[in-house]
Design a protein around this motif. Structure first.
Motif, mmCIF file in Angstrom:
data_model
loop_
_atom_site.group_PDB
_atom_site.id
_atom_site.type_symbol
_atom_site.label_atom_id
_atom_site.label_comp_id
_atom_site.label_asym_id
_atom_site.label_seq_id
_atom_site.Cartn_x
_atom_site.Cartn_y
_atom_site.Cartn_z
ATOM 1 N N SER A 115 0.567 -0.764 -0.145
ATOM 2 C CA SER A 115 0.136 -0.297 -0.112
ATOM 3 C C SER A 115 0.780 1.240 -0.094
ATOM 4 C CB SER A 115 -0.909 0.267 1.304
ATOM 5 O OG SER A 115 -1.317 -1.071 1.646
ATOM 6 N N VAL A 116 0.164 2.393 -0.537
ATOM 7 C CA VAL A 116 1.303 3.886 -0.575
ATOM 8 C C VAL A 116 0.590 3.923 0.769
ATOM 9 C CG1 VAL A 116 0.798 6.207 -1.825
ATOM 10 C CG2 VAL A 116 1.040 3.848 -2.655
ATOM 11 N N PRO A 117 1.814 4.824 1.799
ATOM 12 C CA PRO A 117 1.115 4.881 2.614
ATOM 13 C C PRO A 117 0.119 5.826 2.771
ATOM 14 C CG PRO A 117 3.185 4.434 2.814
ATOM 15 C CD PRO A 117 3.121 4.490 0.846
ATOM 16 N N THR A 131 13.760 1.043 -4.337
ATOM 17 C CA THR A 131 14.294 2.304 -3.017
ATOM 18 C C THR A 131 13.443 3.813 -3.154
ATOM 19 O OG1 THR A 131 15.492 2.798 -5.078
ATOM 20 C CG2 THR A 131 16.537 0.746 -3.014
ATOM 21 N N ASN A 132 12.818 4.266 -2.641
ATOM 22 C CA ASN A 132 12.239 5.283 -2.150
ATOM 23 C C ASN A 132 11.501 6.088 -3.229
ATOM 24 O OD1 ASN A 132 14.559 6.832 -0.540
ATOM 25 N ND2 ASN A 132 15.719 6.379 -2.308
ATOM 26 N N HIS A 133 10.488 5.081 -3.256
ATOM 27 C CA HIS A 133 8.758 5.291 -3.841
ATOM 28 C C HIS A 133 7.625 5.751 -2.893
ATOM 29 C CE1 HIS A 133 6.335 4.610 -7.147
ATOM 30 N NE2 HIS A 133 5.929 4.548 -6.328
ATOM 31 N N CYS A 134 7.158 6.505 -3.070
ATOM 32 C CA CYS A 134 6.202 7.087 -2.138
ATOM 33 C C CYS A 134 6.066 7.104 -1.251
ATOM 34 C CB CYS A 134 4.948 6.054 -2.413
ATOM 35 S SG CYS A 134 4.215 6.122 -4.563
ATOM 36 N N GLY A 135 7.325 7.351 0.343
ATOM 37 C CA GLY A 135 7.539 7.462 0.916
ATOM 38 C C GLY A 135 7.776 5.978 1.644
ATOM 39 N N LEU A 136 8.377 4.761 0.438
ATOM 40 C CA LEU A 136 8.981 3.742 1.381
ATOM 41 C C LEU A 136 10.384 3.459 1.193
ATOM 42 C CD1 LEU A 136 5.827 1.803 -0.040
ATOM 43 C CD2 LEU A 136 6.180 1.785 1.768
ATOM 44 N N ASP A 137 11.345 3.053 1.861
ATOM 45 C CA ASP A 137 12.653 3.640 1.670
ATOM 46 C C ASP A 137 13.133 2.118 0.868
ATOM 47 O OD1 ASP A 137 12.947 5.824 3.542
ATOM 48 O OD2 ASP A 137 13.083 4.254 4.331
ATOM 49 N N LYS A 138 12.598 1.398 1.004
ATOM 50 C CA LYS A 138 13.362 -0.458 -0.365
ATOM 51 C C LYS A 138 11.727 -0.846 0.534
ATOM 52 C CE LYS A 138 17.217 -3.349 -0.288
ATOM 53 N NZ LYS A 138 18.019 -3.494 0.019
ATOM 54 N N PHE A 139 11.838 -1.570 -0.349
ATOM 55 C CA PHE A 139 10.516 -2.869 -0.413
ATOM 56 C C PHE A 139 10.885 -3.558 -2.497
ATOM 57 C CE2 PHE A 139 8.690 0.614 -2.915
ATOM 58 C CZ PHE A 139 7.809 0.430 -3.733
ATOM 59 N N GLY A 188 1.260 2.135 -15.073
ATOM 60 C CA GLY A 188 2.309 1.334 -16.086
ATOM 61 C C GLY A 188 3.098 2.938 -15.829
ATOM 62 N N ILE A 189 4.318 3.036 -14.195
ATOM 63 C CA ILE A 189 4.888 3.768 -14.241
ATOM 64 C C ILE A 189 6.670 3.706 -14.633
ATOM 65 C CG2 ILE A 189 6.215 4.629 -12.442
ATOM 66 C CD1 ILE A 189 3.735 4.264 -10.047
ATOM 67 N N HIS A 190 6.952 2.087 -14.781
ATOM 68 C CA HIS A 190 7.894 1.980 -15.296
ATOM 69 C C HIS A 190 7.839 0.170 -15.523
ATOM 70 C CE1 HIS A 190 12.299 0.197 -16.065
ATOM 71 N NE2 HIS A 190 12.278 -0.592 -15.336
ATOM 72 N N VAL A 191 8.044 0.139 -17.001
ATOM 73 C CA VAL A 191 7.829 -1.033 -17.393
ATOM 74 C C VAL A 191 8.929 -1.466 -18.917
ATOM 75 C CG1 VAL A 191 5.395 -0.796 -17.110
ATOM 76 C CG2 VAL A 191 6.384 -0.194 -19.390
ATOM 77 N N ARG A 372 9.788 -4.344 -12.951
ATOM 78 C CA ARG A 372 8.111 -3.992 -13.122
ATOM 79 C C ARG A 372 7.425 -2.206 -11.821
ATOM 80 N NH1 ARG A 372 3.067 -5.597 -16.833
ATOM 81 N NH2 ARG A 372 2.188 -7.253 -15.152
ATOM 82 N N LEU A 373 7.593 -1.857 -12.114
ATOM 83 C CA LEU A 373 6.478 -0.794 -11.309
ATOM 84 C C LEU A 373 5.205 -0.187 -11.225
ATOM 85 C CD1 LEU A 373 7.058 0.274 -8.161
ATOM 86 C CD2 LEU A 373 7.838 2.189 -9.208
ATOM 87 N N MET A 374 3.650 -0.832 -10.708
ATOM 88 C CA MET A 374 2.484 -0.095 -10.901
ATOM 89 C C MET A 374 1.680 -0.181 -9.927
ATOM 90 S SD MET A 374 1.888 -3.302 -13.876
ATOM 91 C CE MET A 374 1.119 -2.418 -15.065
ATOM 92 N N HIS A 375 1.029 1.363 -10.647
ATOM 93 C CA HIS A 375 0.015 1.761 -9.328
ATOM 94 C C HIS A 375 -1.369 0.871 -9.886
ATOM 95 C CE1 HIS A 375 2.627 5.461 -7.633
ATOM 96 N NE2 HIS A 375 2.300 4.082 -6.707
ATOM 97 N N GLN A 376 -2.382 0.344 -8.580
ATOM 98 C CA GLN A 376 -3.544 0.108 -9.038
ATOM 99 C C GLN A 376 -4.098 0.566 -7.919
ATOM 100 O OE1 GLN A 376 -4.978 -3.808 -7.404
ATOM 101 N NE2 GLN A 376 -5.333 -4.398 -9.637
ATOM 102 N N CYS A 377 -5.835 0.851 -8.176
ATOM 103 C CA CYS A 377 -6.722 1.524 -7.513
ATOM 104 C C CYS A 377 -7.857 1.092 -7.319
ATOM 105 C CB CYS A 377 -6.804 2.676 -7.533
ATOM 106 S SG CYS A 377 -8.125 3.223 -5.945
#
Length: 389
Positions: A115-117, A131-139, A188-191, A372-377
């Motif tokens: 989840s986006v914090p 790393t360093n995405h939407c306030g999250l250091d590393k995941f 799709g943010i990075h694909v 790959r980096l994506m956001h879903q809602c």
């Protein structure tokens, strides 16, 4: 009905319900079984900021074409994605997009995102270390593959040769206590480039369907209904799907069929008394067929992997194994290659799909080191879908 006729009819529907043309433009995907590309009005970069008339056109286009794509949205903020998603269903205001059971250690959905914090209704999906995405250091993100979910999996040699599977055909829904979302937005943010190809083999027919790496596959529930015999249409219209409590925990030890449509019945489902606490009033009982409020079409809509039983209008109740076999029989024609739209992701694609009109599935797998980096809602609705017979 020809493609040209279908397109004209869809365009007429949109024009009628919105009171005529607007600045937002809708371009049906040529040669595709469903879908359209949306051209935003000049000067509008953030689709959540559309004026009411343009948004109404977008909403009707979504319910007509079922999947719409807005290009060049890589910078869309999670807050804007959430606001846009909510506009498709005013009854979802105040609801939470993801049930706590999605994060239960036994749930088959537990690895499907972070989840986006600041906007927990938006989930971060993808593959690899971030790393360093939407306030999250590393995941770390894990792309779902059939290797962890299907009863029988492709060999390493087959996968190395480019073969893949539909992971799980489904609708986005908790299917316990919450009503299915109306719309899902997927960004799709990075694909990776869409040049890498993979092939889905249909084991029952030997057909093959080429897709781009990790394409998202969609089929129309309306087409699925239209493909039924007249006898099956009547039966489907008079059938309710009953889901077990906490269905994605209930099936956590079971495995799926090779087409991703349903589960293999081996008695591995968790007994109800081993599930988290549940209430009879929160059991979801939904019609097998839902009616599109814009087109009036009937859509065959269910998450067969999570279904517990089918209940006929005469009171007949099908057991778990019979329910799965029946749903697979009804759904299988609609996932034939000619009926599938497999979206080839490009950076910045915002894909919006009418969750009450399509089924979708993850496909593919990634090689070590690929990301790959994506956001879903999606947000649970305040109302269950209906079937107007």
């Amino acid at each position: 009905m020809s493609v040209a006729t279908a397109t004209a009819t869809a365009s007429e529907i949109i024009s009628t319900v919105t009171g005529g043309p607007t600045e937002l433009k809708v371009h049906p995907l040529p040669g595709a079984p469903l879908g359209a590309v949306i051209e935003l009005p000049e000067g509008v970069k953030d689709p959540s900021k559309l004026g009411d008339k343009d948004f109404e056109t977008l909403k009707k286009a979504l319910q007509t074409y079922l999947v719409v794509v807005i290009k060049d949205q890589a910078e869309l903020a999670p807050e804007s994605q959430y606001e846009l998603t909510k506009r498709f269903d005013p009854t979802c205001a105040g609801n939470y997009g993801h049930s706590k059971e999605f994060r239960n250690e036994k749930s088959v959905l537990r690895k499907d995102g972070v989840s986006v914090p600041t906007v927990p209704q938006v989930q971060i999906l993808g593959q690899g270390e971030m790393t360093n995405h939407c306030g999250l250091d590393k995941f770390t993100l894990t792309h779902p593959t059939h290797n962890t979910f299907h009863k029988n999996v492709l060999s390493k040699e087959e996968q190395d040769a480019g073969y893949t599977r539909y992971y799980r055909w489904h609708i986005d829904a908790a299917l316990y206590g919450l009503s299915p979302p109306v719309a899902t937005t997927l960004l799709g943010i990075h694909v990776p480039p869409a040049t890498k190809r993979q092939r889905i083999r249909y084991e029952d027919t030997g057909e093959e369907f080429e897709v781009s790496q990790a394409a998202t596959a969609f089929v129309s529930g309306a087409n699925a209904f239209d493909l039924l015999s007249e006898e099956d249409k009547k039966l489907a219209l008079e059938t309710t799907v009953e889901y077990p409590p906490h269905p994605f925990i209930y099936i956590s030890d079971a495995r799926a069929t090779s087409d991703g449509l349903t589960m293999v019945s081996e008695g591995k489902e968790l007994p109800f008394d081993q599930l988290p606490e549940w209430e009879e009033s929160k059991i979801k009982r939904l019609p097998l067929v839902w009616t599109n409020p814009v087109t009036g079409k009937h859509h065959l809509q269910t998450a067969a992997c999570a279904a517990g039983s089918l209940v006929r209008s005469n009171g007949e109740r099908l057991g778990l194994e019979e329910t799965r076999k029946e749903l697979q029989r009804l759904m299988r024609p609609a996932i034939s290659p000619k009926h599938v739209y497999a979206h080839e992701w490009q950076q910045g694609d915002l894909v919006i799909f009418y969750n009450r009109g399509v089924w979708h599935s993850v496909t593919g797998q990634f090689a070590p080191g690929e990301t790959r980096l994506m956001h879903q809602c999606n947000v649970s609705s305040g109302l269950d879908p209906v079937c107007n017979k």
